[in-house]
Write an enzyme that holds these catalytic residues in place. Structure first.
Site, PDB file in Angstrom:
ATOM      1  N   ASN A  79      58.601  18.423   8.214  1.00 29.86           N
ATOM      2  CA  ASN A  79      57.338  19.398   8.502  1.00 29.86           C
ATOM      3  C   ASN A  79      57.648  20.670   8.715  1.00 29.86           C
ATOM      4  O   ASN A  79      58.064  20.891   9.898  1.00 29.86           O
ATOM      5  CB  ASN A  79      56.606  18.466   9.816  1.00 29.86           C
ATOM      6  CG  ASN A  79      55.283  19.210   9.964  1.00 29.86           C
ATOM      7  OD1 ASN A  79      54.822  20.283   9.206  1.00 29.86           O
ATOM      8  ND2 ASN A  79      54.541  18.611  11.156  1.00 29.86           N
ATOM      9  N   GLU A  92      49.662  18.814  17.348  1.00 31.02           N
ATOM     10  CA  GLU A  92      49.350  20.249  17.349  1.00 31.02           C
ATOM     11  C   GLU A  92      47.963  20.405  16.591  1.00 31.02           C
ATOM     12  O   GLU A  92      47.177  21.067  17.282  1.00 31.02           O
ATOM     13  CB  GLU A  92      50.066  20.790  16.439  1.00 31.02           C
ATOM     14  CG  GLU A  92      51.664  21.104  17.230  1.00 31.02           C
ATOM     15  CD  GLU A  92      52.922  21.420  16.230  1.00 31.02           C
ATOM     16  OE1 GLU A  92      52.764  21.596  15.039  1.00 31.02           O
ATOM     17  OE2 GLU A  92      53.937  21.047  16.883  1.00 31.02           O
ATOM     18  N   GLU A 126      55.350  10.382  17.501  1.00 25.22           N
ATOM     19  CA  GLU A 126      55.917  11.682  17.998  1.00 25.22           C
ATOM     20  C   GLU A 126      55.442  12.079  19.537  1.00 25.22           C
ATOM     21  O   GLU A 126      54.458  12.241  19.507  1.00 25.22           O
ATOM     22  CB  GLU A 126      55.431  12.768  17.119  1.00 25.22           C
ATOM     23  CG  GLU A 126      55.910  12.583  15.577  1.00 25.22           C
ATOM     24  CD  GLU A 126      55.738  13.997  14.982  1.00 25.22           C
ATOM     25  OE1 GLU A 126      56.741  14.418  14.454  1.00 25.22           O
ATOM     26  OE2 GLU A 126      54.870  14.707  15.110  1.00 25.22           O
ATOM     27  N   GLY A 147      59.561  20.119  19.714  1.00 27.58           N
ATOM     28  CA  GLY A 147      60.139  21.404  19.545  1.00 27.58           C
ATOM     29  C   GLY A 147      60.753  21.892  21.017  1.00 27.58           C
ATOM     30  O   GLY A 147      60.932  22.959  21.379  1.00 27.58           O
TER      31      GLY A 147
END
Ligand code: 13P
Length: 247
Positions: free
Chosen positions: A9, A96, A164, A170
């Protein structure tokens, strides 16, 4: 359709020049038995379609509209448009987007349906925040997110699920293989009879150094890779790891 899948991604990264350079460094063995895909930013999808095909990479979108028919929906891309430019997959409900675009479980379910209607495989993202994990809400949150999708679609065996954990995205903090496996097993159980046919990917700070351990888990069928997918040499190594453990 429980096929091993490694999807990169790229998020909001890339340019014509950077994408071309990425392709130079990408190598997977011929006739790889693991599906490899890249979710590229919308402006590059059509351009990358043919190049990816030559490199053995499936094209994926990072989002899809919940609207089925063309019309006055500024800024949105329909499943049919994604299909038209060669997308096989679309990520749906990434954390996100749930956070910054306030996407609800209901909207994620509608997008999942819209992707399926267009013949695009939705990669439905689920996962808990750090606070939710600390409050021991992990299984409840993931079950709630998944239930909305299961309720909305006719044949849940046609989707891909990506677990996730938001706290692992991150951050360099990966869920341990055991933590991930426990959630993956719960997801598969919730999918019922379709569970054995649904690929369940893990995402959150996956890199070549931790991929082997994750792919050894019985209910981890692949990965959704963010940061490490921006480097095609590193991403190729993750694909190789999947080929050796999941094929
Ligand atoms: P990182 O691999 O950068 O943690 O991102 C994971 C992710 O969000 C993939 O969709």
């Amino acid at each position: 359709m429980r096929r091993p899948l490694v999807m990169g991604n790229w998020k909001m990264n890339g340019s014509h020049a950077a994408n071309a350079q990425w392709l130079e460094g990408f190598r997977i063995p011929e006739a790889a038995v693991v599906d490899v895909a890249i979710a590229a930013p919308a402006p590059y999808l059509a351009v990358l379609s043919e190049r990816f095909q030559r490199a053995g990479i499936a094209l994926a979108a990072q989002d899809v509209s919940d609207q089925l028919a063309n019309g006055a929906f500024t800024g949105q891309c329909s499943g049919a448009m994604l299909k038209d430019v060669g997308c096989e997959y679309a990520i749906v409900g990434h954390s996100e987007r749930r956070e910054y675009q306030a996407e609800s479980d209901a909207l994620v379910a509608a997008k999942t349906k819209a992707a399926l209607a267009a013949g695009v495989t939705p990669v439905v993202c689920v996962g808990e925040t750090l606070t939710e994990r600390e409050q021991e809400q992990t299984f409840a949150v993931v079950a709630r997110q998944l239930a909305a999708v299961i309720e909305a679609v006719e044949d849940v065996s046609e989707i891909v699920v990506a677990y996730e954990p938001v706290w692992a995205i991150g951050t360099g903090k990966t869920a341990t293989p055991e933590q991930a496996q426990a959630v993956h097993a719960a997801i598969r159980e919730q999918l019922g009879s379709a569970g054995s046919r649904v690929s369940v990917l893990y995402g959150g700070s996956v890199k070549s150094a931790n991929a082997d351990e994750l792919f050894k888990q019985p209910d981890i069928d692949g990965a959704l890779v963010g940061g490490a997918a921006l480097d095609s040499v590193e991403f190729s190594k993750i694909c190789e790891s999947a080929i050796s453990h999941l094929a």
